[in-house]
Design an enzyme around this catalytic site. Structure first.
Site, PDB file in Angstrom:
ATOM      1  N   LEU A  35     119.959-133.014 -80.371  1.00 56.69           N
ATOM      2  CA  LEU A  35     119.174-132.798 -81.592  1.00 56.69           C
ATOM      3  C   LEU A  35     117.680-132.942 -81.322  1.00 56.69           C
ATOM      4  N   THR A  36     117.169-132.150 -80.416  1.00 57.13           N
ATOM      5  CA  THR A  36     115.722-132.026 -80.224  1.00 57.13           C
ATOM      6  C   THR A  36     115.174-131.273 -81.432  1.00 57.13           C
ATOM      7  N   PHE A  81     125.059-124.364 -73.366  1.00 56.32           N
ATOM      8  CA  PHE A  81     123.894-123.756 -74.020  1.00 56.32           C
ATOM      9  C   PHE A  81     122.685-124.695 -73.977  1.00 56.32           C
ATOM     10  N   ALA A  83     119.511-126.500 -73.642  1.00 51.71           N
ATOM     11  CA  ALA A  83     118.342-126.164 -72.836  1.00 51.71           C
ATOM     12  C   ALA A  83     117.109-126.217 -73.712  1.00 51.71           C
ATOM     13  N   GLU A  84     115.972-126.343 -73.062  1.00 53.36           N
ATOM     14  CA  GLU A  84     114.706-125.985 -73.703  1.00 53.36           C
ATOM     15  C   GLU A  84     114.603-124.476 -73.557  1.00 53.36           C
ATOM     16  N   THR A 139     120.051-116.302 -68.817  1.00 53.44           N
ATOM     17  CA  THR A 139     119.229-115.300 -69.481  1.00 53.44           C
ATOM     18  C   THR A 139     118.796-114.205 -68.514  1.00 53.44           C
ATOM     19  N   ASP A 140     118.533-113.013 -69.050  1.00 54.30           N
ATOM     20  CA  ASP A 140     118.021-111.933 -68.197  1.00 54.30           C
ATOM     21  C   ASP A 140     116.622-112.240 -67.670  1.00 54.30           C
ATOM     22  N   GLU A 141     115.945-113.244 -68.272  1.00 54.13           N
ATOM     23  CA  GLU A 141     114.565-113.541 -67.854  1.00 54.13           C
ATOM     24  C   GLU A 141     114.500-114.059 -66.423  1.00 54.13           C
ATOM     25  N   TYR A 164     109.975-121.577 -68.091  1.00 55.16           N
ATOM     26  CA  TYR A 164     111.310-121.496 -68.709  1.00 55.16           C
ATOM     27  C   TYR A 164     112.272-120.726 -67.814  1.00 55.16           C
ATOM     28  N   SER A 165     111.890-119.508 -67.434  1.00 49.94           N
ATOM     29  CA  SER A 165     112.837-118.698 -66.664  1.00 49.94           C
ATOM     30  C   SER A 165     113.046-119.260 -65.254  1.00 49.94           C
ATOM     31  N   LYS A 168     115.661-121.869 -65.700  1.00 56.06           N
ATOM     32  CA  LYS A 168     116.989-121.262 -65.894  1.00 56.06           C
ATOM     33  C   LYS A 168     117.507-120.685 -64.566  1.00 56.06           C
ATOM     34  N   ASN A 194     118.423-112.491 -77.987  1.00 54.97           N
ATOM     35  CA  ASN A 194     119.320-112.541 -79.147  1.00 54.97           C
ATOM     36  C   ASN A 194     118.515-112.577 -80.443  1.00 54.97           C
ATOM     37  N   GLY A 289     101.209-114.696 -68.094  1.00 58.08           N
ATOM     38  CA  GLY A 289     102.415-114.347 -67.320  1.00 58.08           C
ATOM     39  C   GLY A 289     103.436-113.561 -68.136  1.00 58.08           C
TER      40      GLY A 289
HETATM   41  P1  NAD Z   1     117.843-123.329 -78.977  1.00 56.34           P
HETATM   42  O1  NAD Z   1     116.525-123.869 -78.505  1.00 56.34           O
HETATM   43  O2  NAD Z   1     117.957-122.788 -80.361  1.00 56.34           O
HETATM   44  O3  NAD Z   1     118.976-124.452 -78.824  1.00 56.34           O
HETATM   45  C1  NAD Z   1     119.025-125.331 -77.751  1.00 56.34           C
HETATM   46  C2  NAD Z   1     119.872-126.530 -78.185  1.00 56.34           C
HETATM   47  O4  NAD Z   1     119.986-127.416 -77.058  1.00 56.34           O
HETATM   48  C3  NAD Z   1     119.261-127.347 -79.321  1.00 56.34           C
HETATM   49  O5  NAD Z   1     120.247-127.598 -80.302  1.00 56.34           O
HETATM   50  C4  NAD Z   1     118.814-128.632 -78.645  1.00 56.34           C
HETATM   51  O6  NAD Z   1     118.854-129.765 -79.503  1.00 56.34           O
HETATM   52  C5  NAD Z   1     119.799-128.748 -77.501  1.00 56.34           C
HETATM   53  N1  NAD Z   1     119.306-129.548 -76.383  1.00 56.34           N
HETATM   54  C6  NAD Z   1     118.092-129.468 -75.778  1.00 56.34           C
HETATM   55  N2  NAD Z   1     118.011-130.369 -74.785  1.00 56.34           N
HETATM   56  C7  NAD Z   1     119.196-131.035 -74.765  1.00 56.34           C
HETATM   57  C8  NAD Z   1     119.723-132.067 -73.956  1.00 56.34           C
HETATM   58  N3  NAD Z   1     118.995-132.642 -72.970  1.00 56.34           N
HETATM   59  N4  NAD Z   1     120.986-132.503 -74.188  1.00 56.34           N
HETATM   60  C9  NAD Z   1     121.719-131.954 -75.202  1.00 56.34           C
HETATM   61  N5  NAD Z   1     121.269-130.972 -75.993  1.00 56.34           N
HETATM   62  C10 NAD Z   1     120.022-130.518 -75.779  1.00 56.34           C
HETATM   63  O7  NAD Z   1     118.238-122.235 -77.895  1.00 56.34           O
HETATM   64  P2  NAD Z   1     119.110-120.901 -78.042  1.00 56.34           P
HETATM   65  O8  NAD Z   1     118.205-119.777 -78.329  1.00 56.34           O
HETATM   66  O9  NAD Z   1     120.266-121.180 -78.914  1.00 56.34           O
HETATM   67  O10 NAD Z   1     119.602-120.733 -76.528  1.00 56.34           O
HETATM   68  C11 NAD Z   1     120.786-121.396 -76.083  1.00 56.34           C
HETATM   69  C12 NAD Z   1     120.989-121.071 -74.607  1.00 56.34           C
HETATM   70  O11 NAD Z   1     121.107-119.662 -74.440  1.00 56.34           O
HETATM   71  C13 NAD Z   1     119.856-121.530 -73.704  1.00 56.34           C
HETATM   72  O12 NAD Z   1     120.415-122.048 -72.527  1.00 56.34           O
HETATM   73  C14 NAD Z   1     119.077-120.252 -73.426  1.00 56.34           C
HETATM   74  O13 NAD Z   1     118.451-120.307 -72.163  1.00 56.34           O
HETATM   75  C15 NAD Z   1     120.182-119.217 -73.450  1.00 56.34           C
HETATM   76  N6  NAD Z   1     119.771-117.861 -73.849  1.00 56.34           N
HETATM   77  C16 NAD Z   1     119.048-117.677 -75.005  1.00 56.34           C
HETATM   78  C17 NAD Z   1     118.705-116.367 -75.375  1.00 56.34           C
HETATM   79  C18 NAD Z   1     117.941-116.118 -76.660  1.00 56.34           C
HETATM   80  O14 NAD Z   1     117.531-114.975 -76.917  1.00 56.34           O
HETATM   81  N7  NAD Z   1     117.737-117.106 -77.524  1.00 56.34           N
HETATM   82  C19 NAD Z   1     119.062-115.280 -74.579  1.00 56.34           C
HETATM   83  C20 NAD Z   1     119.801-115.517 -73.396  1.00 56.34           C
HETATM   84  C21 NAD Z   1     120.157-116.819 -73.061  1.00 56.34           C
HETATM   85  P1  TYD Z   2     110.279-114.624 -77.848  1.00 56.04           P
HETATM   86  O1  TYD Z   2     111.044-114.490 -79.119  1.00 56.04           O
HETATM   87  O2  TYD Z   2     109.461-115.856 -77.628  1.00 56.04           O
HETATM   88  O3  TYD Z   2     111.324-114.387 -76.659  1.00 56.04           O
HETATM   89  P2  TYD Z   2     111.049-114.202 -75.056  1.00 56.04           P
HETATM   90  O4  TYD Z   2     109.631-114.525 -74.753  1.00 56.04           O
HETATM   91  O5  TYD Z   2     111.991-115.207 -74.472  1.00 56.04           O
HETATM   92  O6  TYD Z   2     111.414-112.777 -74.779  1.00 56.04           O
HETATM   93  O7  TYD Z   2     109.304-113.368 -77.732  1.00 56.04           O
HETATM   94  C1  TYD Z   2     109.791-112.054 -77.750  1.00 56.04           C
HETATM   95  C2  TYD Z   2     108.625-111.133 -77.516  1.00 56.04           C
HETATM   96  O8  TYD Z   2     107.726-111.229 -78.624  1.00 56.04           O
HETATM   97  C3  TYD Z   2     107.802-111.491 -76.292  1.00 56.04           C
HETATM   98  O9  TYD Z   2     107.354-110.281 -75.666  1.00 56.04           O
HETATM   99  C4  TYD Z   2     106.624-112.263 -76.844  1.00 56.04           C
HETATM  100  C5  TYD Z   2     106.418-111.619 -78.201  1.00 56.04           C
HETATM  101  N1  TYD Z   2     105.858-112.516 -79.253  1.00 56.04           N
HETATM  102  C6  TYD Z   2     104.706-112.133 -79.961  1.00 56.04           C
HETATM  103  O10 TYD Z   2     104.112-111.044 -79.725  1.00 56.04           O
HETATM  104  N2  TYD Z   2     104.217-112.979 -80.912  1.00 56.04           N
HETATM  105  C7  TYD Z   2     104.803-114.172 -81.199  1.00 56.04           C
HETATM  106  O11 TYD Z   2     104.289-114.922 -82.078  1.00 56.04           O
HETATM  107  C8  TYD Z   2     105.997-114.538 -80.482  1.00 56.04           C
HETATM  108  C9  TYD Z   2     106.691-115.845 -80.757  1.00 56.04           C
HETATM  109  C10 TYD Z   2     106.482-113.671 -79.524  1.00 56.04           C
END
Ligand code: NAD
Ligand code: TYD
Length: 352
Positions: A35-36, A81, A83-84, A139-141, A164-165, A168, A194, A289
């Site tokens: 629950l961050t 899942f 992660a930061e 992630t694809d990143e 971040y990437s 990961k 997503n 970056g």
């Molecule tokens: P999110 O930030 O919404 O959720 C992350 C969750 O992890 C939170 O509920 C947080 O409280 C928890 N958490 C953080 N540190 C923790 C720790 N030390 N121990 C236990 N829990 C912890 O992220 P999301 O967008 O739901 O992504 C989930 C996963 O999917 C991540 O690993 C991310 O890299 C991956 N992912 C996300 C996307 C995307 O578009 N969001 C795409 C591909 C992969």
């Molecule tokens: P984001 O949702 O942070 O996902 P990721 O960087 O992991 O792909 O950002 C998606 C795209 O949108 C990315 O190219 C950055 C851009 N972006 C903006 O232009 N303005 C914003 O305020 C945010 C949060 C993202």
């Protein structure tokens, strides 16, 4: 299966818990989340705690707690899942990303190895309990950025550009090593961006929806022509279940739905859907970056596991916009407190 879902109070994790309850209710789910700022139990308020579902607040880096949870619940599958997850935050505090995403994953892998290996003390033994699996949600990143042409395949070299990437990608490599060295039964999935219900409004789509509803400026980084490959979160969940149940040991699977869009096109679509005007668009300094383009080649998961996405982007984005409009109370709770501080630090310099 007795599934340990980590990070299940976040965006994708909570959607995955809900997806399991709806589509595969025979499995028991234990949701562990620290629950961050990104974790929110309101994301799961419709899911009762009972025989089939339990929430435990814990940090995946807490090895003693992870061992206890595995043992008490006879965990057979992990979907990691936790992660930061936000690139902009990783630029300000890289160390937290390495700690959670890399060392957290390794602590979980060690716990799984300890609990699932048939002879845990024998370093030469590669025998694991039948039917167990560790699924690393990546992630694809990790592949870095594409130019105008081409797609990421599972064979594309890892070339992460943000803290971040990089974190990961490091976790992916640690997973790979646990498979190669110890024989850990695992899969790694690499999904594109997503969108959908319950996404924290620091990310592009919910941030733009929220600002647009409030008539606030829409901060587009750089020229707004960066491209992301968008997938509805439910389609990510069904792909994860396909990999969890049918993925071949040690394999990586890319997940994506062939839906590339420039950021600016998404922002304009949201503006039109909400009846606002283009004058809300505010071009701000680009992210350092900033990856120009991501695009997934999904041939492997579609042909080998028979998965395909079910949402078109047009229906998915309209459903998502409507969801945010109908969940103002959820938004208000999420936006209070820590989010307001984050927004101020991140965006105030652009709008002075
Ligand atoms: P999110 O930030 O919404 O959720 C992350 C969750 O992890 C939170 O509920 C947080 O409280 C928890 N958490 C953080 N540190 C923790 C720790 N030390 N121990 C236990 N829990 C912890 O992220 P999301 O967008 O739901 O992504 C989930 C996963 O999917 C991540 O690993 C991310 O890299 C991956 N992912 C996300 C996307 C995307 O578009 N969001 C795409 C591909 C992969
Ligand atoms: P984001 O949702 O942070 O996902 P990721 O960087 O992991 O792909 O950002 C998606 C795209 O949108 C990315 O190219 C950055 C851009 N972006 C903006 O232009 N303005 C914003 O305020 C945010 C949060 C993202």
């Amino acid at each position: 299966m007795n599934i340990l879902v980590t990070g299940g109070a976040g965006f994708i994790g909570s959607n995955f818990v809900r997806w399991l309850k709806k589509n595969a209710p025979e499995h028991r789910v234990v949701n562990v989340d620290a629950l961050t700022y990104a974790g929110n139990l309101e994301n799961l308020s419709d899911i009762p705690q009972d025989e089939g579902y339990r929430f435990v607040r814990a940090d995946i880096r807490d090895r003693a707690k992870m061992n206890e949870i595995f043992f008490e619940n006879d965990i057979t599958h992990v979907v990691n899942f936790a992660a930061e997850s936000h690139v902009d935050r990783s630029i300000v505090d890289p160390e937290l990303f390495l700690s959670t995403n890399v060392l957290g994953t390794q602590a979980l892998l060690d716990t799984a190895k300890q609990q699932w290996k048939l002879a845990p003390e024998d370093k030469y033994s590669r025998a694991f309990r039948e039917g167990v699996k560790f699924l690393q949600v990546s992630t694809d990143e990790v592949y870095g950025a594409l130019g105008k042409e081409g797609f990421f395949t599972e064979a594309t070299p890892l070339a992460p550009n943000s803290p971040y990437s990089a974190a990961k990608a490091s976790a992916d490599l640690v997973c790979r090593a646990y498979h190669e060295t110890f024989g850990m039964p695992l899969n790694i999935t690499r999904c594109s961006n997503n969108y959908g219900p319950y996404q924290f409004p620091e990310k592009l789509i919910p941030l733009m929806i929220h600002n647009c509803m409030e008539g606030k400026p829409l901060p587009v980084y750089g020229d707004g022509m960066q491209i992301r490959d968008w997938l509805h979160v439910d389609d990510h969940c069904s792909a994860l279940y396909a990999v969890l149940t049918r993925g071949a040991a040690g394999e990586v699977y890319n997940i994506g739905g062939n839906n590339e869009r420039a950021n600016l096109d998404i922002v304009r679509l949201i503006i039109r859907s909400l009846g606002a005007g283009d004058e809300l668009i505010s071009y701000v300094k680009d992210r350092p970056g900033h990856d120009r383009r991501y695009a997934i080649d999904n041939t492997k998961i579609t042909t080998q596991l028979g998965w395909s996405p079910s949402y078109t982007f047009e229906e998915g984005i309209q459903q998502t916009i409507a969801w945010y409009q109908n969940h103002m109370e959820w938004l208000e709770h999420v936006l209070s407190g820590a989010y307001a501080d984050y927004y101020e630090r991140m965006y105030a310099p652009f709008f002075q």
